[in-house]
Design a protein around this motif. Structure first.
Motif, PDB file in Angstrom:
ATOM      1  N   LEU A  82      44.399   1.918 -20.461  1.00 15.59           N
ATOM      2  CA  LEU A  82      43.561   2.291 -21.595  1.00 15.59           C
ATOM      3  C   LEU A  82      42.692   3.493 -21.258  1.00 15.59           C
ATOM      4  O   LEU A  82      42.527   4.410 -22.079  1.00 15.59           O
ATOM      5  CB  LEU A  82      42.689   1.099 -22.002  1.00 15.59           C
ATOM      6  N   ASP A  83      42.149   3.526 -20.060  1.00 14.29           N
ATOM      7  CA  ASP A  83      41.308   4.649 -19.634  1.00 14.29           C
ATOM      8  C   ASP A  83      42.071   5.965 -19.700  1.00 14.29           C
ATOM      9  O   ASP A  83      41.534   7.000 -20.125  1.00 14.29           O
ATOM     10  CB  ASP A  83      40.810   4.392 -18.211  1.00 14.29           C
ATOM     11  N   ALA A  84      43.344   5.942 -19.301  1.00 14.21           N
ATOM     12  CA  ALA A  84      44.159   7.160 -19.347  1.00 14.21           C
ATOM     13  C   ALA A  84      44.333   7.656 -20.782  1.00 14.21           C
ATOM     14  O   ALA A  84      44.276   8.869 -21.045  1.00 14.21           O
ATOM     15  CB  ALA A  84      45.525   6.897 -18.710  1.00 14.21           C
ATOM     16  N   ILE A  85      44.502   6.716 -21.718  1.00 15.69           N
ATOM     17  CA  ILE A  85      44.652   7.100 -23.131  1.00 15.69           C
ATOM     18  C   ILE A  85      43.326   7.612 -23.682  1.00 15.69           C
ATOM     19  O   ILE A  85      43.281   8.618 -24.407  1.00 15.69           O
ATOM     20  CB  ILE A  85      45.163   5.910 -23.970  1.00 15.69           C
ATOM     21  N   LEU A  86      42.241   6.955 -23.341  1.00 19.90           N
ATOM     22  CA  LEU A  86      40.918   7.394 -23.801  1.00 19.90           C
ATOM     23  C   LEU A  86      40.620   8.825 -23.346  1.00 19.90           C
ATOM     24  O   LEU A  86      40.106   9.645 -24.115  1.00 19.90           O
ATOM     25  CB  LEU A  86      39.842   6.451 -23.266  1.00 19.90           C
ATOM     26  N   LYS A  87      40.943   9.122 -22.115  1.00 14.85           N
ATOM     27  CA  LYS A  87      40.663  10.455 -21.571  1.00 14.85           C
ATOM     28  C   LYS A  87      41.505  11.530 -22.240  1.00 14.85           C
ATOM     29  O   LYS A  87      41.030  12.640 -22.486  1.00 14.85           O
ATOM     30  CB  LYS A  87      40.898  10.457 -20.061  1.00 14.85           C
ATOM     31  N   LYS A  88      42.751  11.211 -22.551  1.00 14.79           N
ATOM     32  CA  LYS A  88      43.609  12.211 -23.192  1.00 14.79           C
ATOM     33  C   LYS A  88      43.242  12.420 -24.651  1.00 14.79           C
ATOM     34  O   LYS A  88      43.256  13.544 -25.154  1.00 14.79           O
ATOM     35  CB  LYS A  88      45.079  11.802 -23.089  1.00 14.79           C
ATOM     36  N   THR A  89      42.919  11.349 -25.350  1.00 11.19           N
ATOM     37  CA  THR A  89      42.715  11.423 -26.808  1.00 11.19           C
ATOM     38  C   THR A  89      41.264  11.674 -27.207  1.00 11.19           C
ATOM     39  O   THR A  89      40.998  12.052 -28.347  1.00 11.19           O
ATOM     40  CB  THR A  89      43.164  10.115 -27.475  1.00 11.19           C
ATOM     41  N   ASP A  90      40.332  11.424 -26.291  1.00  9.43           N
ATOM     42  CA  ASP A  90      38.900  11.496 -26.586  1.00  9.43           C
ATOM     43  C   ASP A  90      38.513  10.522 -27.702  1.00  9.43           C
ATOM     44  O   ASP A  90      37.575  10.762 -28.464  1.00  9.43           O
ATOM     45  CB  ASP A  90      38.479  12.924 -26.958  1.00  9.43           C
ATOM     46  N   ALA A  91      39.249   9.417 -27.795  1.00  5.03           N
ATOM     47  CA  ALA A  91      38.917   8.371 -28.769  1.00  5.03           C
ATOM     48  C   ALA A  91      37.737   7.548 -28.253  1.00  5.03           C
ATOM     49  O   ALA A  91      37.559   7.385 -27.042  1.00  5.03           O
ATOM     50  CB  ALA A  91      40.123   7.471 -28.998  1.00  5.03           C
ATOM     51  N   HIS A  92      36.938   7.025 -29.190  1.00  2.00           N
ATOM     52  CA  HIS A  92      35.779   6.210 -28.820  1.00  2.00           C
ATOM     53  C   HIS A  92      35.777   4.835 -29.497  1.00  2.00           C
ATOM     54  O   HIS A  92      34.870   4.047 -29.280  1.00  2.00           O
ATOM     55  CB  HIS A  92      34.490   6.938 -29.183  1.00  2.00           C
ATOM     56  N   TYR A  93      36.799   4.573 -30.336  1.00  2.00           N
ATOM     57  CA  TYR A  93      36.864   3.317 -31.073  1.00  2.00           C
ATOM     58  C   TYR A  93      38.120   2.546 -30.677  1.00  2.00           C
ATOM     59  O   TYR A  93      39.188   3.138 -30.461  1.00  2.00           O
ATOM     60  CB  TYR A  93      36.898   3.565 -32.579  1.00  2.00           C
ATOM     61  N   LEU A  94      38.002   1.205 -30.638  1.00  2.00           N
ATOM     62  CA  LEU A  94      39.132   0.357 -30.295  1.00  2.00           C
ATOM     63  C   LEU A  94      39.259  -0.792 -31.283  1.00  2.00           C
ATOM     64  O   LEU A  94      38.258  -1.310 -31.785  1.00  2.00           O
ATOM     65  CB  LEU A  94      38.961  -0.262 -28.898  1.00  2.00           C
ATOM     66  N   PHE A  95      40.495  -1.180 -31.539  1.00  2.00           N
ATOM     67  CA  PHE A  95      40.784  -2.464 -32.164  1.00  2.00           C
ATOM     68  C   PHE A  95      41.740  -3.199 -31.246  1.00  2.00           C
ATOM     69  O   PHE A  95      42.734  -2.633 -30.780  1.00  2.00           O
ATOM     70  CB  PHE A  95      41.437  -2.323 -33.546  1.00  2.00           C
ATOM     71  N   GLY A  96      41.455  -4.481 -30.993  1.00  2.00           N
ATOM     72  CA  GLY A  96      42.340  -5.282 -30.163  1.00  2.00           C
ATOM     73  C   GLY A  96      42.618  -6.619 -30.795  1.00  2.00           C
ATOM     74  O   GLY A  96      41.692  -7.323 -31.206  1.00  2.00           O
ATOM     75  N   GLY A  97      43.895  -6.975 -30.902  1.00  2.00           N
ATOM     76  CA  GLY A  97      44.291  -8.276 -31.408  1.00  2.00           C
ATOM     77  C   GLY A  97      44.668  -9.201 -30.267  1.00  2.00           C
ATOM     78  O   GLY A  97      45.409  -8.801 -29.364  1.00  2.00           O
TER      79      GLY A  97
END
Length: 293
Positions: free
Chosen positions: A84-99
């Protein structure tokens, strides 16, 4: 999946070298959707589409599935957080949804990753009640044995009725009224139809079934560690469905007591699968949008 749900693909490399692939759609602030067990990115496409008018939506295939690499050595919550950290760093996303287990991963990640600002979770399962988890683990072991013996249909019946064995009040209508001799051809048809209709980057149900043990491994990893979730940094919207099993509601209630920045809401008429394509994802999308505003 409907034809109008278009997406592009992206890839990142996790800390241990594993490739993690994701689907991307929409525009706006970045929002990552993390699926749960016996699932992959394809099952969140309707939810993603419902959110794509306001967000750039990223839907990863968690490791061991679809666009992503194998589970690898030393699999556990730490590996999932690194992915998840790798995706956050590439996308600069700050919001998550988890099921389900995706929600557990999101909460675990927020303990150490300050870039996560807001999280919406839908029925994240943590280790709360030993008696319930002992039953859950026994059922998963039986399920795994059936898969190993090649009895995929019986394993499907076992997985379908896991809720009722942990919580007897949650007996599946199918399992309650139909004997195995009738259920088996029904599930055989389901598997054949699923394999026939699979397209593009989608994964067959048969290939997803062996991943269940890894999601239960994540839940078991939280045994005795509930208080650690007091360190979660993000604002949390904790959702559950009124028709979900009691043991999932117990998990939600336990988390609600320890998470420091939390709003809890029960959604009437929804069950554990409601965020998926075949559920009621539009209702959950509405809750996500309202919270992230």
């Amino acid at each position: 999946m409907s034809k109008e749900q278009k997406y592009t693909k992206g890839f990142v490399t996790s800390k241990d070298g594993t490739t993690i692939g994701y689907r991307q759609m929409g525009s706006g602030p970045g929002l990552i959707l993390l699926h749960g067990g016996i699932s992959s990115s394809q099952y969140f496409m309707k939810l993603g589409a419902a959110l794509s008018d306001e967000f750039t939506v990223y839907i990863p295939d968690r490791r061991g599935r679809g666009l992503s690499g194998a589970f690898g050595d030393n699999y556990g919550l730490q590996r999932e957080v690194e992915d998840l950290d790798a995706i956050l760093k590439k996308t600069d996303a700050h919001y998550l949804f988890g099921g389900s287990s995706g929600g557990l991963i999101a909460l675990q990640a927020s303990i150490t990753l300050s870039s996560i600002k807001k999280i919406v979770t839908y029925e994240p399962l943590v280790y709360v009640n030993k008696s319930e988890m002992d039953k859950f683990n026994e059922i998963v072991q039986r399920f795994e044995k059936q898969l190993a013996e090649g009895d995929v249909i019986t394993a499907m019946i076992t997985a379908m009725d896991v809720n009722s064995e942990v919580d007897p009040d949650q007996k599946s209508p199918l399992a309650n009224h139909l004997p195995s001799i009738i259920l088996k051809p029904i599930f055989s048809h389901v598997l054949a139809s699923d394999e026939k209709n699979i397209k593009g980057d989608d994964v067959t149900l048969k290939d997803l079934m062996p991943t269940l043990k890894y999601d239960i491994q994540l839940v078991n990893e939280t045994e005795g560690k509930l208080q650690k979730f007091k360190k979660v940094q993000s604002e949390i919207l904790l959702l559950n469905g009124s028709k979900s099993p009691l043991f999932l509601k117990n998990s939600t209630e336990a988390l609600n007591k320890v998470l420091p920045h939390t709003t809890h809401k029960e959604l009437p008429g929804l069950n554990h699968d409601s965020a998926q394509n075949y559920g009621k994802p539009e209702i959950i999308a509405k809750e996500i949008k309202h919270f992230l505003e």
